[in-house]
Write a protein that holds these residues in place. Sequence first.
Motif, short mmCIF file in Angstrom:
data_model
loop_
_atom_site.label_atom_id
_atom_site.label_comp_id
_atom_site.label_asym_id
_atom_site.label_seq_id
_atom_site.Cartn_x
_atom_site.Cartn_y
_atom_site.Cartn_z
N ASN A 1 31.67 45.18 46.11
CA ASN A 1 30.94 45.56 44.89
C ASN A 1 29.96 46.68 45.25
N HIS B 1 33.91 42.73 37.83
CA HIS B 1 34.70 41.67 38.45
C HIS B 1 36.15 41.76 38.04
N GLN C 1 39.33 42.13 40.52
CA GLN C 1 40.37 41.10 40.45
C GLN C 1 41.74 41.73 40.18
#
Length: 291
Positions: free
Chosen positions: A217, A239, A243
Amino acid sequence: MIPREVLQKIRRIQIRTSHLADNMLAGQYHSAFKGRGVEFEEVRPYRIGDDIRAIDWNVTARTGEPFVKLFREERQLTATLLVDLSASQGLGTHWQSKRELVAELGASLAFSAISNNDKVALTLFTDNIEKAIPPRSGSRHVLRVIRELLYCQPMGQGTNISRVLEHLNHTAKRRSIVFLISDFQDSGYEQALKVARRKHDIIPIVVSDRREFELPNVGLLELVDSETGQVVMIDTSSHHQRQLYTQQAQQLADQRDQLFKRLRMDPIHVQTGEDFVDPLRKFFHQRECRR
């Protein structure tokens, strides 16, 4: 003229990998791979438990006592390393790149082979054949293999697995143990793999880096495909984006492993920054058990 730092790296890899081969891998390598055939060695008296198919009926009839034939395995094989030098091999988010890992891995396999009196051949490839070294034995030959693994400057950027397998089929006259070492960032090579495995014992070795499956991140990140030059922007603070990146990478890996499974191949998976000895030993042990 090879730079001094490259010579030092070759020497370090030689010391480390020859030690691994002599002390940890060579015996299991010997047990895992069969020779080309068997040669008659001698006869001896039959013992309870011997295979009756091994009885030498001529000697048995002449002596009046049962004798069995003993055979010696013809050991010398050729271990062929097909090594991917495409631009993606430069990736390394640990203390080593994929190419450095491949150099140590290839050297360990080569030393294991010559420790068992086998020959070693090397073919370096990208989207073309970069260099091909014919099979030879001896430690001097392995030093040349290490040097090429580290120092060869490829002309190509991409990956063409079909081409290197076709080259193998045209140049290798005898059945070989073939270690196909790549990150397999390619497609359309299934047919070439099917053809090659009919003649050779092919072991895929999949080389990867953790960042090919997960992103940190760090906000907006520009990713450049080193083989095609394609640029993609990803918001790693999302996120969902991280993913999705992981899912797509895993899907490609699953498709590749399903192909190996259909062709009844057992791949070896190695990753930068991790010990490759355990995966090799596990593979050799499984091969030995199947024998």
